[in-house]
Design a protein around this motif. Structure first.
Motif, PDB file in Angstrom:
ATOM      1  N   GLN A 274     -22.415  -7.541  25.376  1.00  0.00           N
ATOM      2  CA  GLN A 274     -22.637  -8.327  26.586  1.00  0.00           C
ATOM      3  C   GLN A 274     -23.817  -9.280  26.395  1.00  0.00           C
ATOM      4  N   GLU A 275     -24.910  -8.801  25.787  1.00  0.00           N
ATOM      5  CA  GLU A 275     -26.066  -9.666  25.535  1.00  0.00           C
ATOM      6  C   GLU A 275     -25.721 -10.780  24.551  1.00  0.00           C
ATOM      7  N   ARG A 276     -24.993 -10.445  23.497  1.00  0.00           N
ATOM      8  CA  ARG A 276     -24.613 -11.465  22.504  1.00  0.00           C
ATOM      9  C   ARG A 276     -23.701 -12.511  23.132  1.00  0.00           C
ATOM     10  N   ASP A 277     -22.742 -12.064  23.942  1.00  0.00           N
ATOM     11  CA  ASP A 277     -21.849 -13.006  24.626  1.00  0.00           C
ATOM     12  C   ASP A 277     -22.631 -13.923  25.553  1.00  0.00           C
ATOM     13  N   TRP A 278     -23.612 -13.367  26.259  1.00  0.00           N
ATOM     14  CA  TRP A 278     -24.429 -14.159  27.179  1.00  0.00           C
ATOM     15  C   TRP A 278     -25.199 -15.232  26.426  1.00  0.00           C
ATOM     16  N   VAL A 279     -25.821 -14.866  25.307  1.00  0.00           N
ATOM     17  CA  VAL A 279     -26.576 -15.838  24.512  1.00  0.00           C
ATOM     18  C   VAL A 279     -25.677 -16.971  24.053  1.00  0.00           C
ATOM     19  N   LEU A 280     -24.501 -16.619  23.550  1.00  0.00           N
ATOM     20  CA  LEU A 280     -23.573 -17.652  23.075  1.00  0.00           C
ATOM     21  C   LEU A 280     -23.068 -18.527  24.215  1.00  0.00           C
ATOM     22  N   GLN A 281     -22.838 -17.933  25.375  1.00  0.00           N
ATOM     23  CA  GLN A 281     -22.385 -18.694  26.534  1.00  0.00           C
ATOM     24  C   GLN A 281     -23.470 -19.661  27.016  1.00  0.00           C
TER      25      GLN A 281
ATOM     26  N   ARG B 267     -25.893 -20.889  25.269  1.00  0.00           N
ATOM     27  CA  ARG B 267     -26.025 -21.918  24.235  1.00  0.00           C
ATOM     28  C   ARG B 267     -24.916 -22.958  24.365  1.00  0.00           C
ATOM     29  N   LYS B 268     -23.711 -22.503  24.687  1.00  0.00           N
ATOM     30  CA  LYS B 268     -22.560 -23.399  24.812  1.00  0.00           C
ATOM     31  C   LYS B 268     -22.653 -24.268  26.070  1.00  0.00           C
ATOM     32  N   GLU B 269     -23.082 -23.670  27.184  1.00  0.00           N
ATOM     33  CA  GLU B 269     -23.087 -24.372  28.469  1.00  0.00           C
ATOM     34  C   GLU B 269     -24.244 -25.348  28.631  1.00  0.00           C
ATOM     35  N   HIS B 270     -25.372 -25.070  28.012  1.00  0.00           N
ATOM     36  CA  HIS B 270     -26.563 -25.890  28.218  1.00  0.00           C
ATOM     37  C   HIS B 270     -26.835 -26.745  26.994  1.00  0.00           C
TER      38      HIS B 270
END
Length: 80
Positions: A54-61, A63-66
């Motif tokens: 969940q933490e890894r997915d959040w970081v990647l998300q 990074r992708k969105e901003h």
């Protein structure tokens, strides 16, 4: 750490929208560098195998969105 901060200041000019990927030797160092950078005002994120999925997915998300200067610290791959 000061050397790393100088590199960030040189490479991450807000006008150029630069991004920087840093590989560190240990997961602990990855978290420590990220913590110190955030304390100094850098929008740093950390990702490695000891983080939950969940933490890894959040970081990647994030990074992708901003489209910002996120600095993502990764521990190096260990040989098996």
């Amino acid at each position: 750490m000061d050397r790393l901060k100088r590199i960030f200041e040189r490479e991450l000019d807000p006008k150029l929208g630069g991004k920087l990927l840093v590989f560190l030797e240990t997961k602990r160092m990855c978290d420590e560098v990220c913590r110190r950078l955030r304390m100094d005002g850098w929008p740093a994120l950390s990702i490695h195998g000891d983080k939950s999925q969940q933490e890894r997915d959040w970081v990647l998300q994030v990074r992708k969105e901003h489209d910002q200067q996120y600095i993502i610290n990764l521990s190096t791959c260990e040989e098996v």
